[in-house]
Design a protein around this motif. Structure first.
Motif, PDB file in Angstrom:
ATOM      1  N   SER A 168      34.958  34.879  39.220  1.00  0.00           N
ATOM      2  CA  SER A 168      35.253  33.260  38.374  1.00  0.00           C
ATOM      3  C   SER A 168      35.769  32.548  40.316  1.00  0.00           C
ATOM      4  N   LEU A 169      36.063  31.204  39.710  1.00  0.00           N
ATOM      5  CA  LEU A 169      37.144  30.482  40.288  1.00  0.00           C
ATOM      6  C   LEU A 169      37.285  29.528  39.391  1.00  0.00           C
ATOM      7  N   ILE A 170      38.995  29.629  40.361  1.00  0.00           N
ATOM      8  CA  ILE A 170      40.064  29.063  39.610  1.00  0.00           C
ATOM      9  C   ILE A 170      40.409  28.235  40.210  1.00  0.00           C
ATOM     10  N   SER A 171      40.676  26.659  40.442  1.00  0.00           N
ATOM     11  CA  SER A 171      41.379  25.891  40.924  1.00  0.00           C
ATOM     12  C   SER A 171      42.891  25.943  40.477  1.00  0.00           C
ATOM     13  N   ALA A 172      43.982  25.663  41.362  1.00  0.00           N
ATOM     14  CA  ALA A 172      45.212  26.137  41.102  1.00  0.00           C
ATOM     15  C   ALA A 172      45.830  25.411  42.406  1.00  0.00           C
ATOM     16  N   ASP A 173      46.223  23.978  41.967  1.00  0.00           N
ATOM     17  CA  ASP A 173      46.576  23.035  42.558  1.00  0.00           C
ATOM     18  C   ASP A 173      46.304  22.872  43.530  1.00  0.00           C
ATOM     19  N   GLY A 174      45.230  22.336  43.563  1.00  0.00           N
ATOM     20  CA  GLY A 174      44.121  21.943  44.565  1.00  0.00           C
ATOM     21  C   GLY A 174      42.905  22.778  46.207  1.00  0.00           C
ATOM     22  N   GLU A 175      43.795  24.022  45.568  1.00  0.00           N
ATOM     23  CA  GLU A 175      43.222  25.085  45.951  1.00  0.00           C
ATOM     24  C   GLU A 175      42.543  26.028  45.548  1.00  0.00           C
ATOM     25  N   GLU A 176      41.693  26.213  45.753  1.00  0.00           N
ATOM     26  CA  GLU A 176      40.803  27.287  44.943  1.00  0.00           C
ATOM     27  C   GLU A 176      41.116  29.167  44.835  1.00  0.00           C
ATOM     28  N   LYS A 177      41.258  29.308  44.266  1.00  0.00           N
ATOM     29  CA  LYS A 177      41.274  31.638  43.893  1.00  0.00           C
ATOM     30  C   LYS A 177      39.816  31.443  43.363  1.00  0.00           C
ATOM     31  N   GLU A 178      39.710  32.896  43.928  1.00  0.00           N
ATOM     32  CA  GLU A 178      38.774  33.184  43.481  1.00  0.00           C
ATOM     33  C   GLU A 178      39.310  34.967  42.718  1.00  0.00           C
ATOM     34  N   ILE A 179      38.401  35.172  41.786  1.00  0.00           N
ATOM     35  CA  ILE A 179      39.150  36.492  41.064  1.00  0.00           C
ATOM     36  C   ILE A 179      37.886  37.481  40.127  1.00  0.00           C
ATOM     37  N   LEU A 180      37.663  38.320  40.859  1.00  0.00           N
ATOM     38  CA  LEU A 180      36.987  39.232  39.838  1.00  0.00           C
ATOM     39  C   LEU A 180      37.520  39.937  38.972  1.00  0.00           C
ATOM     40  N   HIS A 181      36.209  39.683  38.241  1.00  0.00           N
ATOM     41  CA  HIS A 181      36.588  41.019  36.284  1.00  0.00           C
ATOM     42  C   HIS A 181      35.812  40.669  36.022  1.00  0.00           C
ATOM     43  N   GLY A 182      36.133  42.298  35.169  1.00  0.00           N
ATOM     44  CA  GLY A 182      35.580  42.529  33.941  1.00  0.00           C
ATOM     45  C   GLY A 182      34.628  41.637  32.543  1.00  0.00           C
ATOM     46  N   ALA A 183      36.362  41.017  31.929  1.00  0.00           N
ATOM     47  CA  ALA A 183      36.111  40.368  30.465  1.00  0.00           C
ATOM     48  C   ALA A 183      36.501  39.467  31.498  1.00  0.00           C
ATOM     49  N   VAL A 184      36.281  38.173  29.924  1.00  0.00           N
ATOM     50  CA  VAL A 184      37.255  37.622  30.174  1.00  0.00           C
ATOM     51  C   VAL A 184      37.337  36.851  28.238  1.00  0.00           C
ATOM     52  N   ILE A 185      38.735  36.405  28.242  1.00  0.00           N
ATOM     53  CA  ILE A 185      39.430  36.059  27.093  1.00  0.00           C
ATOM     54  C   ILE A 185      39.094  34.394  27.675  1.00  0.00           C
ATOM     55  N   PHE A 186      38.883  33.878  26.429  1.00  0.00           N
ATOM     56  CA  PHE A 186      38.919  32.101  26.233  1.00  0.00           C
ATOM     57  C   PHE A 186      39.894  31.770  25.657  1.00  0.00           C
ATOM     58  N   ALA A 187      41.023  31.791  26.091  1.00  0.00           N
ATOM     59  CA  ALA A 187      42.051  31.399  24.204  1.00  0.00           C
ATOM     60  C   ALA A 187      42.120  30.070  24.847  1.00  0.00           C
TER      61      ALA A 187
END
Ligand code: FES
Lengths: 140, 1009
Positions: B683-702
């Motif tokens: 996943s690609l997360i934008s945090a304060d204008g910066e982009e961060k990559e995350i590897l994960h096995g599952a995702v929960i939408f809340a």
């Protein structure tokens, strides 16, 4: 003369109707031995060619059994089967072939009795219809 | 952190809730004992064959690993689950992490191992009593099979009715019956306990005025449900008990034993409106001519998509809903029809005749619950259901004991599944430590490479159950089939009375004879093949080159009177199996490494509770929150209807999340992209204008929801027109504007349940009652009017509705076609509405007008659905894989949702959903490897023309066309092996292992031949 014994090939989905047929077995419900079951994972995987081949090679009727609408274990396989079989029947009808030799039924894993009853009823109706005419055509 | 506790879990009650908790925990290597007092598991569920709001069954989707069989079978098959049926809890000692449980195994009088289910004992048994699931319309003998698909599948003698005459002993040839059988006391040590006691129907006879038990054609909803089942004696078409005729006019009476303090049932049973609607709809589907009328007080269709269901029942099915009070039911002498006298809301009395009447029974706690609770030390609430804290919905008063499903409060299947998952999460939080789990290492099974096998080594196993096969079939004739076949290495007879022993015997033979293919012929092929799958992989065949012919269930058992025909059928089935085994294409069982981190999108109550639950189990969590504060919509909520302090809860949760070393919180961040499949997302997360990559096995939408803002009734134009939420804020702050208001009018369903927003927001009725009570508390003199359509204070909330009425809050109903009118000349609000009870138009001046505008989905859902490949329902909430049994899962396992992004809900339910989503996600990533589905599709590239038809046919997006080679590819982790693509392919390039088109066509030769 011996009474005509129709032969039925059944294409059943693994999760519902095949399991239902098993339940009929464990419950020892008696039904006529005229049916042979072929297990497929889903009715969505029943090719019309399978149905046609069964009919051409000598089956007097074909039963396709799957999960009830909404219960297909692969989302929509049974809807696809319904569409496919409807079209097949229409086409066969055009050729003057009796489409009622093909039955599509929804029978769940808990409906062993429904499976046994359906088989018995199908055998009855096919007895009335007599042997599959394609079989004879083929034999000339 | 190390958790030095017993990891075994006891689940008490084998209904939907119990099975769900068990199946989830079993995935995480817990040893699960399911203790059930009935002789078979399943609870209420075998009674149902259609459920709302889909009119399908759907519970097979409950298994964490779809596709799956019915949960009853899955619980039976699972190697980590042990079923203790016909057992009763006796005593409990110890504490969380280390309980000692003693229980009594009641005498079954029938030895499961010996019984061959011949049914002769039942035939001779002279004692007939009402069958448990037959709802008083079906009988059973003292010795009986609980129901057709009962697991364990064995007869049982019910001690209370049995006369011990011994007739059954005489006919039981295997000697399975022992009338001297005694109960045995046993002990167990477990770390945690889940209570899934379920509920029982109210005794309809207690409401004598409706005539249940006196008038033949008055039946309970349970009886009617049974009559509607295809597996019952009626074959799914209810008949009148008096003459067996099919009824033409059926009435349903709601709230029998619910919302009725006169019979000690103050609460609402929550599910009766929907099940009556279902029963009426299904009856109509089966008989178009049938007329159905439902007599009710309020229709409570507050679940996800239920309002639409209710509307469909009215519009499309023409079911009549009559808001009324029934004053008398009389039986007509001749016809045995029922004559109703009922009063409509306007006081008018009507009379109408019905052929049959169904009483929609409410639900009560299970019998003897007090005793059991005492033994466990678990406290009960005022209604004798399990006492729980509003914000810890699945925890009982005893640490280490959790509650799931209807024993907490009557509820429907989706809620039960959610709660049972949430209870499983609680157990995991207590017992699991992700870092200490047993990780099987990278090494794959030692597989013999059989891709280039020179000759086949087939083993045929004839599995008999106590000689039943041999009684019905000519086994010699069948074995003769194998004599000439050079590929067959051995033909063995196996006794599978005990499944485990039988399976072991086969396993040993496979190893000894180095078999590469296996054919099983006989009884219990399905169960055996499940038990053998792993061994086939481990021992030699590299995959599951195994086929079975159920010549027991499909021949010997069902054509008992015609042995020659049964034998010839068996021969053709065995030959088909043999042919299939020979044609099977060897392959490796695929599996993939699963990444352990979980991404939680959204930092509201449900997201926080997901994150905490996962972290407690030792899993890494990344929590992404769009705003710069955690808490979501709950930040503007202050107190619940039951009086709990929401802000205190929030402070506690936020501080725990922020302090937890396992949780990485990213505020002011947004999910920008999500790639990959279950077990490995990127996943690609934008945090304060910066982009961060995350590897994960599952995702929960809340991702939450928002308060819908009204666009009518002078909202935003007049400062005295508020939403419930802003009113709540004023009340919480005791602000004058609210506290000093003399006349407050609330209008319900503003922007809900109408054409634009056809769903019910579920929480507004409770909110209105909550705020009305709060206002009354601050200012008892205030006049409060609540203008509503149906009061949906379901479950135990009913009490507060009652209380509000007692305190003088005036509830007035309006019809959608005559909505209240509001004028605001020179700033004065005047509300006018028609009161159908006094049959007058009322107009009054209101200091405050409070609009219950409901909950709307976040607009962002569309973007997220796009990014993550999720579906939205028609209202813009995330759509689940199965509304019944997989309410929080996406079709592609690995993505889950909870909280308001799933559907409007109260806070307690949001917490539950958050935990439940965590439980489902953690079951997926607990094991470092997860296997792909069996029988996957594959492509013969030589034949593939790259047309892409398979891509559109695949229901799981598991097909792509490779851009370079222009050939179709199968994404193995997504393919679930349905075979749809096989027959969609015009060139025969698409194939499915074990079900290749050519294989099936070949088999047909055998079956017809
Ligand atoms: S799985 Fe049964 S029809 Fe699709």
């Amino acid at each position: 003369m011996q009474e005509f014994e129709p032969r039925i090939v059944a294409f059943l989905c693994n999760w519902c109707t095949y399991t239902g047929a098993d339940l009929a077995g464990t419950s020892r419900l008696q039904y006529p031995p005229n049916i042979r079951i072929v297990r497929l994972m889903c009715t969505g995987a029943v090719d019309t060619i399978y149905v046609l081949k069964a009919l051409i090679e000598g089956a007097d009727g074909v039963l396709i059994g799957g999960c009830h609408p909404g219960d297909c274990h692969y989302q929509t396989g049974n809807y696809k089967a319904r569409r496919r079989i409807t079209i097949l029947k229409k086409i066969l009808n055009r050729f003057g072939y009796d489409e009622d030799r093909i039955w599509l039924r929804w029978i769940s894993a808990s409906e062993g009795k429904l499976f046994a009853d359906t088989t018995a009823q199908m055998v009855e109706e096919l007895k009335d219809k007599g042997p599959n005419p394609i079989k004879q055509l083929w034999m000339v | 952190m190390s958790k030095d506790m017993n990891r075994d879990v006891l689940v008490i009650g084998g209904g939907i809730a119990g099975m769900q908790s068990a199946l989830l925990l079993a995935e995480k290597d817990h040893r699960i004992y399911v203790l059930e007092s009935a002789p078979a598991i399943g609870g209420f569920f075998p009674l149902l064959d259609r459920t709302f709001p889909t009119n399908s069954c759907g519970v097979c989707f409950m298994s964490p690993k779809p596709p799956a069989y019915c949960p009853i079978y899955e619980s039976d098959f699972h190697e980590n689950i042990e079923l203790l049926t016909n057992c009763e809890l006796k005593d409990l000692a110890g504490q969380a992490g280390n309980f000692e449980v003693s229980y009594v195994e009641k005498p079954r009088f029938v030895d499961i191992e010996k019984c061959d289910l011949c049914n002769r004992c039942v035939e001779v048994c002279p004692v007939e009593v009402d069958s448990e699931l037959g709802a008083g319309i079906e009988k059973r003998k003292a010795i009986h099979l609980p129901f057709a698909q009962a697991i364990p599948r064995s007869y049982v003698i019910d001690e209370t009715s049995c006369t011990k005459c011994g007739d059954c002993l005489k006919v039981c040839s295997p000697g399975a019956i022992n009338l001297q059988d005694k109960s045995r006391e046993r002990k167990l040590n477990v770390g945690a306990i889940v209570l899934g006691f379920g509920f029982e129907p109210f005794q309809g006879e207690n409401k004598g005025e409706y005539g249940l038990g006196r008038y033949k054609n008055v039946v309970s909803s349970i009886q009617y449900e049974r009559m509607m089942s295809f597996s019952s004696s009626t074959g799914g078409l209810p008949g009148r008990p008096s003459d067996g005729k099919r009824p033409k006019k059926v009435a349903f009476i709601q709230c029998v034993g619910s919302r009725d303090p006169s019979c000690g049932q103050g609460y609402c049973s929550s599910i009766c409106c929907m099940y009556a609607t279902k029963q009426a709809m299904v009856s109509k589907e089966r008989d178009k001519e049938l007329e159905a009328a439902i007599f009710y007080m309020d229709i409570r269709a507050m679940g996800k998509d239920y309002e639409r269901y209710y509307e469909r029942a009215k519009q499309e099915y023409g079911i009549r809903y009559l808001r009324s009070a029934i004053s008398a039911v009389r039986e007509l002498q001749r016809s045995k029809c029922l004559m109703f006298t009922y009063g409509l809301e306007n006081g008018q009395l009507e009379e109408e005749e019905f052929d049959m009447v169904v009483l929609s029974l409410g639900f009560i706690p299970p019998a003897r619950v007090k005793e059991t609770a005492e033994r466990l030390g678990v406290e009960l609430n005022e209604y004798n259901f399990c006492l729980t804290d509003e914000f810890r919905p699945t925890e009982t008063s005893v640490p280490g004991i959790y509650v799931a499903g209807a024993f907490r409060e009557p509820r429907d299947i989706p809620e039960t599944v959610v709660e049972a998952s949430s209870a499983a999460a609680d157990v995991s939080g207590l017992l699991d430590d992700f870092e200490q789990r047993a990780v099987e290492e990278e090494e794959f099974f030692e597989e013999k490479d059989i891709a280039d096998e020179e000759s086949l080594a087939i083993g045929v196993f004839i599995c008999d159950n106590r000689g039943v096969l041999a009684q019905g079939l000519d086994i010699e004739e069948i074995t003769r089939l194998f004599e000439q076949d050079p590929d067959i290495v051995c033909v063995e007879k196996v006794n599978i009375t005990s499944l485990k022993k039988g399976a072991d015997e086969i396993k040993n033979k496979i190893a000894e004879k180095e078999l590469t293919r296996v054919v099983i012929a006989g009884h219990r092929g399905m169960a055996l093949s499940k038990a053998l799958r792993s061994v086939c992989k481990a021992v030699s065949t590299g995959s599951c080159l195994l086929d079975y012919a159920n010549i027991g269930e499909q021949c010997a058992n069902v054509h008992a009177l015609d042995s020659p025909a049964a034998t010839s059928k068996a021969k053709s089935l065995v030959q088909a199996s043999l042919r299939k085994a020979k044609l099977a294409v060897p392959r490796r069982a695929g599996r993939k490494r699963v990444c352990s981190r979980v991404l939680v999108v959204g930092g509201g109550i449900s997201g926080l509770s997901s994150g905490l639950s996962l972290a407690e189990q030792g899993m890494d969590v990344t929590l992404v929150e769009k705003s710069d504060k955690l808490g979501g919509i709950a930040r503007t909520a202050y107190y619940t209807l039951k009086g709990s302090d929401i802000q205190a809860l929030l402070r506690d949760m936020v501080s725990r999340v922020e302090a937890h070393p396992k949780i990485e919180v990213l505020k002011g961040s947004e999910l920008k992209a999500l790639e990959g499949t279950w077990g490995s997302y990127h996943s690609l997360i934008s945090a304060d204008g910066e982009e961060k990559e995350i590897l994960h096995g599952a995702v929960i939408f809340a991702t939450g929801g928002r308060e819908a803002l009204p666009d009518e009734y002078f909202f935003g134009k007049n400062e005295n027109v508020l939403t419930q939420k802003s009113f709540e804020r004023l009340l919480a702050g005791r602000e004058e504007k609210a506290a000093k208001a003399k006349t407050v009018v609330m209008i319900q369903c503003v922007g809900s349940r109408d054409e634009k927003h056809p769903y019910c927001s579920r929480v507004c009725c409770g909110q209105a009652v909550k705020n009305a009570l709060k206002l009354k508390e601050l200012n008892p003199e205030a006049d409060v009017y609540v203008l509503y359509r149906d009061m949906r204070t379901y479950g135990f909330y009913e009490k507060y509705y009652h209380e509000a009425r007692g305190k003088g809050v005036i509830f007035v109903r309006y019809e959608p076609q005559a909505r209240p009118e509001v004028s605001a000349s020179s700033g004065t609000l005047r509300v006018s509405f028609f009161d159908s009870v006094v049959k007058e138009r009322i107009s009054l001046e209101a200091d405050l007008l409070v609009l219950s505008s409901g909950i709307a989905p976040n607009e962002d859902n569309h973007r997220l659905a796009e990014i993550a490949g999720l579906e939205l329902n028609a209202d813009g909430f995330f759509a689940e894989a199965n509304p019944k049994a997989a309410p929080l899962d996406s079709v592609d396992r690995g993505k889950y949702f909870c909280g308001l992004s799933h559907s409007p809900n109260h806070i307690g339910d949001a917490i539950c959903q958050g935990k439940a989503a965590a439980a489902r996600a953690s079951a997926l990533i607990w094991n470092a490897f997860q296997e792909y589905a069996d029988n996957q599709a594959y492509v013969n590239e030589r034949l593939c023309s790259g047309c892409g038809i398979c891509v559109s046919a695949c229901p799981y997006d598991a097909r792509i066309i490779d851009e370079v080679s222009n050939k179709a590819n199968v994404l193995e982790d997504l393919c679930k092996g349905c075979g749809t693509c096989v027959i969609s392919c015009p060139n025969g390039a698409s194939q499915q292992y074990d079900f290749e088109r050519s294989t099936i066509l070949d088999i047909l030769d055998e079956v017809i031949g």
